[in-house]
Scaffold this motif. Structure first.
Motif, PDB file in Angstrom:
ATOM      1  N   LEU A  20      29.274  54.487 -22.140  1.00 19.49           N
ATOM      2  CA  LEU A  20      28.818  53.118 -22.391  1.00 19.49           C
ATOM      3  C   LEU A  20      28.794  52.749 -23.876  1.00 19.49           C
ATOM      4  N   GLY A  21      29.023  53.744 -24.734  1.00 22.91           N
ATOM      5  CA  GLY A  21      28.988  53.462 -26.170  1.00 22.91           C
ATOM      6  C   GLY A  21      27.599  53.125 -26.670  1.00 22.91           C
ATOM      7  N   ILE A  22      26.595  53.807 -26.084  1.00 23.80           N
ATOM      8  CA  ILE A  22      25.209  53.587 -26.519  1.00 23.80           C
ATOM      9  C   ILE A  22      24.593  54.935 -26.898  1.00 23.80           C
ATOM     10  N   SER A  23      23.435  54.905 -27.539  1.00 19.41           N
ATOM     11  CA  SER A  23      22.783  56.152 -27.956  1.00 19.41           C
ATOM     12  C   SER A  23      22.196  56.890 -26.756  1.00 19.41           C
ATOM     13  N   LYS A  24      21.908  58.170 -26.955  1.00 16.74           N
ATOM     14  CA  LYS A  24      21.244  58.949 -25.899  1.00 16.74           C
ATOM     15  C   LYS A  24      19.832  58.395 -25.652  1.00 16.74           C
ATOM     16  N   PHE A  25      19.223  57.906 -26.716  1.00 15.38           N
ATOM     17  CA  PHE A  25      17.888  57.294 -26.621  1.00 15.38           C
ATOM     18  C   PHE A  25      17.903  56.149 -25.592  1.00 15.38           C
ATOM     19  N   LEU A  26      18.883  55.243 -25.733  1.00 13.95           N
ATOM     20  CA  LEU A  26      18.996  54.113 -24.805  1.00 13.95           C
ATOM     21  C   LEU A  26      19.409  54.588 -23.410  1.00 13.95           C
ATOM     22  N   SER A  27      20.275  55.595 -23.366  1.00 11.81           N
ATOM     23  CA  SER A  27      20.719  56.156 -22.081  1.00 11.81           C
ATOM     24  C   SER A  27      19.518  56.690 -21.293  1.00 11.81           C
ATOM     25  N   LYS A  28      18.601  57.354 -22.002  1.00 11.96           N
ATOM     26  CA  LYS A  28      17.396  57.899 -21.367  1.00 11.96           C
ATOM     27  C   LYS A  28      16.525  56.771 -20.798  1.00 11.96           C
ATOM     28  N   LEU A  29      16.423  55.666 -21.533  1.00 13.75           N
ATOM     29  CA  LEU A  29      15.611  54.533 -21.062  1.00 13.75           C
ATOM     30  C   LEU A  29      16.217  53.909 -19.808  1.00 13.75           C
ATOM     31  N   LEU A  30      17.552  53.871 -19.717  1.00 15.48           N
ATOM     32  CA  LEU A  30      18.203  53.364 -18.500  1.00 15.48           C
ATOM     33  C   LEU A  30      17.866  54.260 -17.307  1.00 15.48           C
ATOM     34  N   ASN A  32      15.315  56.142 -16.951  1.00 18.62           N
ATOM     35  CA  ASN A  32      13.892  55.973 -16.631  1.00 18.62           C
ATOM     36  C   ASN A  32      13.627  54.758 -15.752  1.00 18.62           C
ATOM     37  N   ARG A  33      14.544  53.781 -15.789  1.00 20.62           N
ATOM     38  CA  ARG A  33      14.416  52.597 -14.938  1.00 20.62           C
ATOM     39  C   ARG A  33      15.182  52.765 -13.634  1.00 20.62           C
ATOM     40  N   HIS A  34      15.545  54.009 -13.323  1.00 19.30           N
ATOM     41  CA  HIS A  34      16.281  54.359 -12.092  1.00 19.30           C
ATOM     42  C   HIS A  34      17.608  53.616 -11.993  1.00 19.30           C
ATOM     43  N   ILE A  35      18.170  53.292 -13.158  1.00 22.23           N
ATOM     44  CA  ILE A  35      19.517  52.717 -13.188  1.00 22.23           C
ATOM     45  C   ILE A  35      20.442  53.920 -13.411  1.00 22.23           C
ATOM     46  N   THR A  36      20.992  54.438 -12.322  1.00 18.01           N
ATOM     47  CA  THR A  36      21.672  55.731 -12.388  1.00 18.01           C
ATOM     48  C   THR A  36      23.171  55.660 -12.125  1.00 18.01           C
ATOM     49  N   MET A  41      24.650  50.601 -14.703  1.00 14.48           N
ATOM     50  CA  MET A  41      24.417  50.772 -16.147  1.00 14.48           C
ATOM     51  C   MET A  41      25.294  49.822 -16.948  1.00 14.48           C
ATOM     52  N   ASP A  42      26.549  49.715 -16.535  1.00 17.19           N
ATOM     53  CA  ASP A  42      27.485  48.839 -17.245  1.00 17.19           C
ATOM     54  C   ASP A  42      27.038  47.379 -17.148  1.00 17.19           C
ATOM     55  N   SER A  43      26.628  46.940 -15.930  1.00 12.36           N
ATOM     56  CA  SER A  43      26.203  45.536 -15.779  1.00 12.36           C
ATOM     57  C   SER A  43      24.883  45.298 -16.503  1.00 12.36           C
ATOM     58  N   LEU A 476      15.990  51.347 -34.593  1.00 10.07           N
ATOM     59  CA  LEU A 476      15.533  51.741 -33.257  1.00 10.07           C
ATOM     60  C   LEU A 476      14.994  50.527 -32.495  1.00 10.07           C
ATOM     61  N   ILE A 477      14.209  49.696 -33.175  1.00 12.28           N
ATOM     62  CA  ILE A 477      13.638  48.512 -32.506  1.00 12.28           C
ATOM     63  C   ILE A 477      14.748  47.538 -32.120  1.00 12.28           C
ATOM     64  N   GLU A 478      15.730  47.366 -32.996  1.00 11.58           N
ATOM     65  CA  GLU A 478      16.853  46.460 -32.691  1.00 11.58           C
ATOM     66  C   GLU A 478      17.665  46.984 -31.508  1.00 11.58           C
ATOM     67  N   GLU A 479      17.741  48.314 -31.392  1.00  9.97           N
ATOM     68  CA  GLU A 479      18.447  48.899 -30.243  1.00  9.97           C
ATOM     69  C   GLU A 479      17.692  48.608 -28.943  1.00  9.97           C
ATOM     70  N   LEU A 480      16.361  48.643 -29.013  1.00 10.09           N
ATOM     71  CA  LEU A 480      15.542  48.340 -27.824  1.00 10.09           C
ATOM     72  C   LEU A 480      15.771  46.916 -27.332  1.00 10.09           C
ATOM     73  N   GLU A 481      16.126  46.017 -28.260  1.00 11.16           N
ATOM     74  CA  GLU A 481      16.344  44.618 -27.877  1.00 11.16           C
ATOM     75  C   GLU A 481      17.526  44.455 -26.920  1.00 11.16           C
ATOM     76  N   LYS A 482      18.408  45.475 -26.866  1.00  9.24           N
ATOM     77  CA  LYS A 482      19.528  45.432 -25.916  1.00  9.24           C
ATOM     78  C   LYS A 482      19.047  45.474 -24.460  1.00  9.24           C
ATOM     79  N   LEU A 483      17.803  45.939 -24.274  1.00  6.87           N
ATOM     80  CA  LEU A 483      17.246  46.024 -22.918  1.00  6.87           C
ATOM     81  C   LEU A 483      16.663  44.690 -22.440  1.00  6.87           C
TER      82      LEU A 483
END
Length: 589
Positions: A20-30, A32-36, A41-43, A476-483
């Motif tokens: 997905l071209g995202i960090s492992k940090f963001l991948s972990k948050l996905l 955690n939301r049971h988006i597996t 994940m792409d959508s 890190l905070i700006e990356e969270l805004e992607k969610l």
């Protein structure tokens, strides 16, 4: 006392991150939301309109569209039968504007919350016959309207049901569920057991939107035209509190973009009336400011005001309607507060608080706010809660329930349908009526059969991960805004840190209701922590644990022994052109 848990959904973070071209940090948050799944994940990360599912995958969509096209060609009269809440309002607007675009002769009707109750009814059907209506389309209701729809057919009126509520069922002698549908020409609901539509969590406006999309395709209208309806569909999606994943995330993301640039006179007027002019409209604005104003019309007046607000082309009328809705919502807030206090007093002064399922009868509250009060009581006690009040019918109580994750309210109440006059809902909420004389038996049976444990009735806070304060930075905070946008199914990320020292505490705000804590990181940085909770309770707990002297030192900015474990969300605070990192403290211990 609440319990804290760290989410730990397993997955290949390296693979997700690279794909997905995202960090492992963001991948972990996905995760955690049971988006597996990769598709979800792409959508989620790239929520674009081309990822919406084909409306033709929905059961009976072809039947419904063909019937509408035939009605339009014949010049038949079509009537939309909606619902009085925000989702119903959005669904009506979606269908009305969409059908008008296709050249349909269409109007709409909304049941009165107090006089009619929920959904299409016999009065609406008889009026439709009197008015020469040929086709009724329900939205955000109809899936359980067996009698009214049978009457419509007897009177020669065709019916298309569009709904998203759970399907009614009967159990045979072996306990096997047999699902039942109303006898309509088409029943469009992704929750149908025989519907292959890939996403089941659309709201009522979402289902109406899919119907209009299919209709536009059939009538060779550019699909881009359907996207103009997304500002209404997004409002319904947020306010009906459905999961903001898959299509719902795409709808809300795109809808918010359109809402923030709206040309709709009514929406502009409501944004102005509620003090949101010039501010960014987000899911909070929709769910807690704009949505409640729209709902207030159906609660305390006629829901038609809210629909007319968004249809009018007259600037003065738009502002008049918007101001009316804002005033109604102020009145609704006062009624809610008084009703909530009454019910809490009743619980605290009786044996009710010992019960696992709260069933409270309070005849003096307005039935239109029963659901809101039930939600607040549920939050306070963390127990499934049903609030009942006196109906306009003699001897009948009517009300709403709100549940906790561990209790399927629809299922549990269904087990006692013999005691009820009317009933509908889903696992987390329900509406019902019953004889006042049956309330005690209903309460007794719900509690006798309950399987809730002490653990089930303990509030739980789910933390995304342990994140030391020293790790927080702007990137890190700006990356969270992607969610964003956040909401049900995609809550704001929560992080935790242990043994945080406090350099100083300050109470802020006109009403002295905000606590600002200057927090010391392990590396000696200072980060502002803001707490919007109960400051008196915070002070009591600090005194109990550390003593009054240490609390006084904290407020004076002197060296003190106070240490906290905290759950927080990091944010960027912008003030007077300056940006600084701040954390919003949600929980502490």
């Amino acid at each position: 006392m609440e319990k804290w848990y760290i989410r730990n959904v397993k997955g290949n973070l390296d693979k997700i991150s690279k794909s997905l071209g995202i960090s492992k940090f963001l991948s972990k948050l996905l995760l955690n939301r049971h988006i597996t799944s990769y598709r979800l994940m792409d959508s989620f990360i790239n929520p674009s309109l081309d990822k919406l599912h084909s409306p033709w995958l929905m059961k009976d969509m072809d039947k419904g569209v063909n019937l509408i096209v035939e009605s339009i060609k014949k010049g038949e009269k079509i009537r939309i039968s909606g619902d009085y809440d925000q989702d119903g309002n959005s669904a009506i607007l979606t269908l009305y504007k969409g059908l008008r675009k296709c050249g349909a002769k269409v109007d709409y009707v909304i049941p009165h919350r107090i006089m009619d109750g929920y959904g299409i009814n016999e009065r609406i059907v008889k009026e439709a016959k009197r008015d020469g209506i040929d086709l009724i389309i329900t939205c955000d209701n109809g899936i359980s309207a067996f009698e009214p729809i049978r009457l419509a057919k007897d009177l020669g009126i065709k019916v298309i049901v569009t709904d998203h509520h759970d399907i009614a069922y009967k159990e045979d002698e072996d306990g096997i569920k047999k699902y039942i549908l109303p006898d309509a020409e088409a029943v469009i609901n992704p929750k149908r057991w025989d519907c292959k539509y890939p996403f089941k969590e659309l709201c009522g406006a979402g289902v109406a939107f899919k119907l209009i999309q299919a209709l536009y395709m059939k009538m060779n209208i550019n699909i881009e035209e359907s996207y103009k309806l997304l500002e209404f569909v997004a409002m319904g999606t947020v306010c009906d509190v459905v999961d903001l994943v898959d299509e719902n995330r795409i709808i809300v993301k795109e809808g918010l973009s359109r809402i923030n640039n709206t040309q709709n006179l009514g929406l502009k007027a409501l944004i102005k009336a509620t003090g949101l002019e010039g501010k960014n409209i987000n899911t909070y604005s929709l769910g807690f400011i704009i949505g409640p104003c729209i709902n207030a019309s159906g609660r305390l007046d006629k829901a038609d005001i809210a629909v007319e607000l968004f249809l009018t082309e007259d600037q003065d009328r738009a502002q008049k309607y918007a101001n009316r809705l804002h005033e109604l919502n102020k009145k609704r807030k006062i009624m809610t507060e008084k009703g909530y206090e009454r019910i809490v007093n009743q619980i605290e002064s009786t044996d009710l608080k010992k019960q696992s399922v709260l069933v409270i009868f309070e005849p003096q509250i307005h039935e239109s706010v029963a659901g809101i009060i039930a939600g607040r009581v549920k939050d306070k006690y963390y127990k499934p809660t049903i609030v009942l009040t006196q109906s306009k019918e003699e001897g009948i109580a009517k009300g709403s329930g709100r549940s906790i994750e561990e209790y399927d309210m629809f299922e549990e109440i269904s087990n006692h349908k013999e005691l009820l006059v009317t009933f509908g809902g889903h696992p987390m909420a329900a509406g019902l009526s019953l004889d006042i004389s049956s309330i005690d038996e209903f309460r007794y049976k719900l509690n006798k059969d309950v399987s809730l444990t002490v653990d089930d009735l303990t509030p739980k806070v789910y933390i995304d991960m342990h994140l030391p304060l020293d790790y927080i930075n702007f990137a890190l905070i700006e990356e969270l805004e992607k969610l964003e946008p956040f909401g049900k199914g995609n809550p704001k990320p929560l992080f935790a840190e242990k043994n945080v020292k406090i350099k100083r505490g300050v109470i802020l705000g006109n009403e002295q209701n905000v606590l600002k804590l200057l927090l010391l990181t392990k590396k000696g940085r200072i980060i502002d922590g803001i707490y919007f909770g109960d400051i008196e309770e915070f002070e009591r707990q600090m005194c109990r644990k550390f003593g009054q002297e240490e609390l006084d030192k904290m407020y004076r900015g002197l060296s003190n022994n106070i240490m906290l474990d905290i759950i927080y969300t990091p944010v960027i605070n912008e003030y007077m052109g300056k940006r600084n990192i701040q954390i919003n403290i949600q929980n502490y211990r």
